[in-house]
Write an enzyme that holds these catalytic residues in place. Structure first.
Site, mmCIF file in Angstrom:
data_model
loop_
_atom_site.group_PDB
_atom_site.id
_atom_site.type_symbol
_atom_site.label_atom_id
_atom_site.label_comp_id
_atom_site.label_asym_id
_atom_site.label_seq_id
_atom_site.Cartn_x
_atom_site.Cartn_y
_atom_site.Cartn_z
ATOM 1 N N ASN A 152 0.801 -1.229 0.000
ATOM 2 C CA ASN A 152 0.000 0.000 0.000
ATOM 3 C C ASN A 152 0.838 1.284 0.000
ATOM 4 O O ASN A 152 0.454 2.278 -0.583
ATOM 5 C CB ASN A 152 -1.003 -0.010 1.149
ATOM 6 C CG ASN A 152 -0.359 -0.234 2.492
ATOM 7 O OD1 ASN A 152 0.815 -0.596 2.584
ATOM 8 N ND2 ASN A 152 -1.110 -0.016 3.549
ATOM 9 N N GLU A 249 4.969 -4.566 11.908
ATOM 10 C CA GLU A 249 3.890 -3.591 11.649
ATOM 11 C C GLU A 249 2.793 -4.342 10.904
ATOM 12 O O GLU A 249 2.890 -4.552 9.693
ATOM 13 C CB GLU A 249 4.424 -2.438 10.792
ATOM 14 C CG GLU A 249 5.410 -1.532 11.509
ATOM 15 C CD GLU A 249 4.749 -0.654 12.546
ATOM 16 O OE1 GLU A 249 3.506 -0.580 12.574
ATOM 17 O OE2 GLU A 249 5.481 -0.048 13.346
ATOM 18 N N CYS A 283 -3.478 0.118 6.947
ATOM 19 C CA CYS A 283 -3.494 -0.774 8.108
ATOM 20 C C CYS A 283 -4.232 -0.188 9.306
ATOM 21 O O CYS A 283 -4.904 -0.900 10.038
ATOM 22 C CB CYS A 283 -2.063 -1.093 8.505
ATOM 23 S SG CYS A 283 -1.074 0.401 8.715
ATOM 24 N N GLU A 461 7.737 2.234 14.794
ATOM 25 C CA GLU A 461 8.425 3.008 13.772
ATOM 26 C C GLU A 461 8.208 4.481 14.093
ATOM 27 O O GLU A 461 7.266 4.846 14.793
ATOM 28 C CB GLU A 461 7.866 2.669 12.383
ATOM 29 C CG GLU A 461 8.202 1.230 12.027
ATOM 30 C CD GLU A 461 7.957 0.838 10.591
ATOM 31 O OE1 GLU A 461 6.972 1.291 10.007
ATOM 32 O OE2 GLU A 461 8.771 0.047 10.067
HETATM 33 P P1 NAD Z 1 1.403 -9.730 3.234
HETATM 34 O O1 NAD Z 1 1.543 -10.173 4.634
HETATM 35 O O2 NAD Z 1 0.718 -10.613 2.277
HETATM 36 O O3 NAD Z 1 2.831 -9.436 2.598
HETATM 37 C C1 NAD Z 1 3.725 -8.498 3.175
HETATM 38 C C2 NAD Z 1 5.127 -8.765 2.690
HETATM 39 O O4 NAD Z 1 5.600 -9.989 3.265
HETATM 40 C C3 NAD Z 1 5.258 -8.946 1.176
HETATM 41 O O5 NAD Z 1 6.449 -8.314 0.747
HETATM 42 C C4 NAD Z 1 5.343 -10.444 1.017
HETATM 43 O O6 NAD Z 1 6.037 -10.853 -0.155
HETATM 44 C C5 NAD Z 1 6.129 -10.832 2.252
HETATM 45 N N1 NAD Z 1 5.957 -12.204 2.701
HETATM 46 C C6 NAD Z 1 4.903 -13.030 2.527
HETATM 47 N N2 NAD Z 1 5.135 -14.225 3.120
HETATM 48 C C7 NAD Z 1 6.347 -14.138 3.698
HETATM 49 C C8 NAD Z 1 7.142 -15.041 4.477
HETATM 50 N N3 NAD Z 1 6.709 -16.258 4.786
HETATM 51 N N4 NAD Z 1 8.345 -14.625 4.917
HETATM 52 C C9 NAD Z 1 8.782 -13.390 4.632
HETATM 53 N N5 NAD Z 1 8.092 -12.492 3.900
HETATM 54 C C10 NAD Z 1 6.880 -12.867 3.440
HETATM 55 O O7 NAD Z 1 0.716 -8.300 3.314
HETATM 56 P P2 NAD Z 1 0.150 -7.400 2.112
HETATM 57 O O8 NAD Z 1 -1.076 -8.061 1.611
HETATM 58 O O9 NAD Z 1 1.243 -7.059 1.182
HETATM 59 O O10 NAD Z 1 -0.226 -6.063 2.877
HETATM 60 C C11 NAD Z 1 -1.425 -5.896 3.544
HETATM 61 C C12 NAD Z 1 -1.262 -6.133 5.021
HETATM 62 O O11 NAD Z 1 -0.214 -5.308 5.521
HETATM 63 C C13 NAD Z 1 -2.496 -5.765 5.798
HETATM 64 O O12 NAD Z 1 -2.742 -6.730 6.787
HETATM 65 C C14 NAD Z 1 -2.122 -4.446 6.429
HETATM 66 O O13 NAD Z 1 -2.836 -4.135 7.599
HETATM 67 C C15 NAD Z 1 -0.668 -4.628 6.685
HETATM 68 N N6 NAD Z 1 0.004 -3.320 6.813
HETATM 69 C C16 NAD Z 1 0.447 -2.926 8.053
HETATM 70 C C17 NAD Z 1 1.026 -1.674 8.207
HETATM 71 C C18 NAD Z 1 1.508 -1.199 9.554
HETATM 72 O O14 NAD Z 1 2.287 -0.258 9.601
HETATM 73 N N7 NAD Z 1 1.081 -1.793 10.661
HETATM 74 C C19 NAD Z 1 1.175 -0.838 7.108
HETATM 75 C C20 NAD Z 1 0.728 -1.282 5.861
HETATM 76 C C21 NAD Z 1 0.140 -2.531 5.727
#
Ligand code: NAD
Length: 487
Positions: A152, A249, A283, A461
């Site tokens: 995002n 996060e 998020c 962060e």
């Molecule tokens: P996701 O968990 O599917 O993927 C996040 C990242 O992790 C990607 O780069 C992905 O390739 C990587 N990944 C996936 N499996 C992995 C593994 N086993 N080991 C290491 N890396 C791995 O999340 P998304 O769909 O890209 O993003 C949406 C999510 O992110 C939502 O749940 C949202 O709330 C969260 N988010 C949190 C924040 C925050 O600051 N708290 C900010 C933005 C998004």
């Protein structure tokens, strides 16, 4: 626009390609067009990045803090100078409206670099007198930090991780989401232009497997993930096996409580910002809007009126206020939640469908959606949707609102709107969340810490707090007298 990135990865100061890696495309979600073809990192690319980062970190940590600070500051300046082109690339990659990316992506990344540049030059330990002896503490870097991003806010996420990490003397290997691989490569280019040592900030591409390989690499000292709760669980487990530091996060289902004495227009503005900005893909969104029963009808009526005016369309058009979702898969998921809302008895008060017409047909657009009469047990009130779906719930008393707001395994953020000063702070004190907003929502300036409690994450962060998560303390005890040994 300047040239787009020229290869998949940026390692040791240069672009790097390895066509043996799994191919994947970056798709502009508004039109379905392929804007770049990339390859996931092979083990050879990962190894090259880790070796480069390890070497660069040693050099970087030996620099005077003010020299490190100067480089970070230059990166911030260059990012601001190039905001237009960085924002256009971010808009192509994420399909977020250009009116958002111009003010919320490279600019907030630059804010982080500028602010942590100022911190870099002021890291210090303390001296502790111990009678005849004394001790001192040194805040040391951790080493090579791995950053893993969600789709995002690719540039912002990379900078929110890299800025404190580098300020503390670490190097970084960053893996953006496979859905938004491009903009962080431009950030890596800018680091080189600003005078950073080659290998200080590397970008490697790939799916979860690449993230997992980075998290378990023996050189990795810390993993900072922005992603979903299930991914967080996996990455935390991997990191724990090597006793590595983590920042997590993760996702949320944050509450926003609107008391009946609130400024209703402000509260509606907050609710819209906290549900529809970035097409709801944020998020910390306040997706459970608890409105005190007495004002519910007025609130809902004006909320619908204002939501109807949102301009959905081509994200590159400066007038557009809402773009598509990131992918077809994400749209299917969000539409599935909308179906669940209807099935489980919530009232679909606005939206719920897919806009049609030439502008929309090839993209993954969706209408901003409002459900009223939502109850705590409905799926749409319990699970993170990550789309523009607002759930409106009503409450009678303050105690009830707080208890229901806290009735979730998540704890990223919370918001409340009231004109009663005492109640505002009392409720903020009772909400289980890493950040609470009073009479505003979703503001995340770099000066204040951001992060979750409960399932929403670990670590912080931004703000001075972030420095603690990218450094470790060494204590040095200096003996000045004779050694008192019983032997
Ligand atoms: P996701 O968990 O599917 O993927 C996040 C990242 O992790 C990607 O780069 C992905 O390739 C990587 N990944 C996936 N499996 C992995 C593994 N086993 N080991 C290491 N890396 C791995 O999340 P998304 O769909 O890209 O993003 C949406 C999510 O992110 C939502 O749940 C949202 O709330 C969260 N988010 C949190 C924040 C925050 O600051 N708290 C900010 C933005 C998004």
């Amino acid at each position: 626009m300047r040239a787009q990135p020229t290869a998949s990865h940026f390692v040791d100061g240069v672009y790097l390609e390895d066509t043996a890696g799994e191919p994947f495309d970056s798709i502009h979600a508004a039109t379905g067009e392929v804007i770049a073809r990339l390859h996931a990192a092979t083990p050879a690319v990962i190894e090259a990045a880790m070796i480069a980062a390890e070497r660069a970190q040693k050099e970087w940590a030996s620099w005077m803090p003010v020299e490190r600070s100067r480089v970070l500051r230059r990166v911030a300046d260059l990012m601001r100078e190039r905001n237009q082109e960085l924002s256009e690339l971010e808009t192509l990659d994420t399909a977020k409206p250009i009116q958002e990316t111009l003010v919320a992506d490279a600019t907030s990344g630059a804010d982080a670099l500028e602010w942590f540049a100022s911190q870099a030059a002021s890291i210090a330990g303390e001296a502790v007198p111990l009678g005849t002896d004394f001790a001192y503490t040194v805040r040391e870097p951790l080493g090579v930090c791995v950053g893993i991003g969600a789709w995002n806010y690719p540039t912002q996420i990379a900078c929110w991780k890299a800025a404190p990490a580098l300020a503390c003397g670490n190097a970084m290997v960053f893996k953006p989401s496979e859905l938004t691989p491009l903009s962080t490569l431009k950030v890596a280019e800018i680091f080189m232009e600003a005078g950073a040592p080659a290998g200080l900030f590397n970008v490697v591409q790939g799916f979860g497997a690449v993230g997992a390989a980075l998290a378990e690499h023996p050189t990795t000292a810390k993993v900072s993930l922005t992603g979903s709760v299930p991914t967080g669980g996996k990455v935390y487990t991997t990191a724990a096996a090597g006793m590595r530091h983590v920042t997590m996060e993760l996702g949320g289902k944050s509450p926003m409580i609107v008391f009946d004495d609130a400024d209703i227009e402000d509260a509606i503005g907050g609710a819209m910002l906290g549900n529809f900005y970035s097409t709801g893909q944020i998020c910390s969104n306040g997706t459970r809007v608890f409105v005190q029963a007495r004002i519910k009808d007025r609130f809902l009526e004006r909320l619908i009126e204002r939501t109807r005016a949102i301009r959905i369309g081509d994200p590159l058009d400066p007038e557009t206020q809402m773009g598509p979702l990131i992918s077809q898969a994400q749209r299917e998921k969000v539409l599935g939640y909308i179906e669940a809302g209807k099935r489980e008895g919530a009232t679909l008060a606005y939206g719920g469908g897919v806009p049609t017409g030439a502008v929309y047909d090839d993209g993954t657009f969706i209408e901003p959606t409002i459900f009223s009469d939502v109850t705590d047990t409905m799926t749409i009130a319990k699970e993170e949707i990550f789309g523009p779906v607002l759930s409106l719930l009503t409450f009678e008393s303050e105690d009830e609102a707080v208890a229901r707001a806290n009735g979730t395994p998540f704890g990223l953020a919370a918001g409340l709107f009231t004109r009663d000063l005492a109640r505002a702070h009392r409720v903020a004190g009772s909400l289980q969340a890493g950040i609470c907003w009073i009479n505003t929502y979703n503001l995340t300036p770099v000066e204040i810490p951001f992060g979750g409690v409960k399932q929403s994450g670990l670590g912080r962060e931004n703000g001075r707090a972030a420095m603690e998560f990218y450094s470790q303390l060494k204590t040095v005890h200096v003996g000045l007298g004779p050694v008192e040994s019983p032997y």
